[in-house]
Scaffold this active site. Structure first.
Site, mmCIF file in Angstrom:
data_model
loop_
_atom_site.group_PDB
_atom_site.id
_atom_site.type_symbol
_atom_site.label_atom_id
_atom_site.label_comp_id
_atom_site.label_asym_id
_atom_site.label_seq_id
_atom_site.Cartn_x
_atom_site.Cartn_y
_atom_site.Cartn_z
ATOM 1 C CG ASP A 1 -1.857 -0.606 0.729
ATOM 2 O OD1 ASP A 1 -2.330 -1.974 0.070
ATOM 3 O OD2 ASP A 1 -3.124 -1.190 2.301
ATOM 4 C CG HIS B 1 5.441 7.301 -1.454
ATOM 5 N ND1 HIS B 1 4.815 6.609 -0.339
ATOM 6 C CD2 HIS B 1 6.288 7.865 -0.995
ATOM 7 C CE1 HIS B 1 5.879 7.275 1.418
ATOM 8 N NE2 HIS B 1 6.011 7.918 0.448
ATOM 9 C CG ASN C 1 -4.955 5.725 3.236
ATOM 10 O OD1 ASN C 1 -5.887 4.944 2.202
ATOM 11 N ND2 ASN C 1 -4.003 4.418 3.466
ATOM 12 C CB ALA D 1 -10.243 4.758 -0.245
ATOM 13 C CB ALA E 1 -5.657 3.058 6.780
ATOM 14 C CG LEU F 1 -10.166 -0.349 12.208
ATOM 15 C CD1 LEU F 1 -11.965 -0.436 12.691
ATOM 16 C CD2 LEU F 1 -10.138 -1.656 11.158
ATOM 17 C CD GLN G 1 2.045 15.017 0.162
ATOM 18 O OE1 GLN G 1 3.046 16.559 -0.246
ATOM 19 N NE2 GLN G 1 1.172 14.272 0.308
#
Length: 255
Positions: free
Chosen positions: A44, A49, A114, A152, A156, A159, A216
């Site tokens: 992922d 990236h 994300n 989406a 990640a 959650l 970032q």
């Protein structure tokens, strides 16, 4: 998607170079700028990236999992790779736009697929005010931080921080505190994707924070504004029997 114009992106230092060489023999790949599909090999992190690097080309991405994490990736099946691409389903994602200002008045803008997160920089908990669509909704949140996640990205970091998983087509965003101290029992909010979320950092000298948009990071931030972009679309391709929507459902049942 039936195409012969396929580009291939992978880490030249990957420990899976032998497998990658086998994949390269399956088709004649082209330059990224000429492609109709971009295959990204890795996990992922590699996918995110490269989406950030090439999203301006408006070319669909097909992730092929050779990493440790692969929620946004497809499983490796060299025998059916081209067939899986031709028969793939498309998931369209709208990234978040983050605008952050630091203590020197410098403005930063970044996209996040994300989540956008703000996090304490020292051992002191962060303090900040939260406005939604120009209306103050929380005068003071004391926490390690907070994040805004897309559907989406909801499975990640969101959650792990205790936020809910959102269906891909929900047109919602997660606003989730990270280790909230006050209000102690506040678990966050679900917001329409059209919402504009603003964080105003309080007591910035004593309680500095950083802000991140995916990977970032920006230091010593005084305020952050987050909203979903409607003019930027990212197309991810998934095997027809392994769609992103299905993965999001499975994640909610611990599969």
């Amino acid at each position: 998607m039936n195409t012969n114009k396929i580009a291939l992106i992978y880490n030249k230092n990957s420990k899976h170079l032998a497998i990658i060489e086998e994949i390269k023999k399956l088709f004649n790949y082209c330059k990224i700028e000429d492609a109709e599909v971009i295959i990204i090999i890795g996990g992922d992190g590699e996918l995110l990236h490269n989406i950030h690097r090439y999203m301006h080309l408006n070319i669909p991405f097909y992730g092929l999992n050779l990493g440790s994490l692969g929620f946004l990736m497809n499983p490796l099946d060299t025998k059916k790779l081209l067939q899986n691409i031709y028969e793939s389903t498309v998931s369209v994602l709208n990234p978040l736009l983050m605008q952050a200002e630091d203590t020197n008045g410098q403005i930063y803008k970044a996209l996040a697929i994300n989540e956008v997160s703000i996090f304490r920089k020292t051992n002191q908990a962060a303090k900040f005010r939260i406005d939604i669509n120009g209306v103050e909704r929380m005068s003071e949140l004391v926490a390690d931080g907070a994040l805004v996640a897309t559907p989406a990205g909801s499975s990640a970091y969101n959650l792990s921080a205790g936020g809910p998983i959102l269906p891909l087509a929900s047109n919602m965003l997660c606003l989730t505190p990270i280790c909230s101290f006050r209000p102690r029992r506040w678990h966050g909010a679900l917001l329409l994707s059209s919402a504009t979320i603003k964080f105003e950092i309080l007591n910035i000298t004593k309680r500095p924070v950083n802000a991140t948009a995916d990977f970032q990071e920006f230091n010593n931030i005084t305020r952050v504004t987050v909203k979903s972009t409607k003019d930027q679309h990212i197309k991810l391709l998934f095997n027809k029997n392994h769609t992103l929507e299905d993965r999001i459902i499975k994640e909610q049942f611990g599969e």
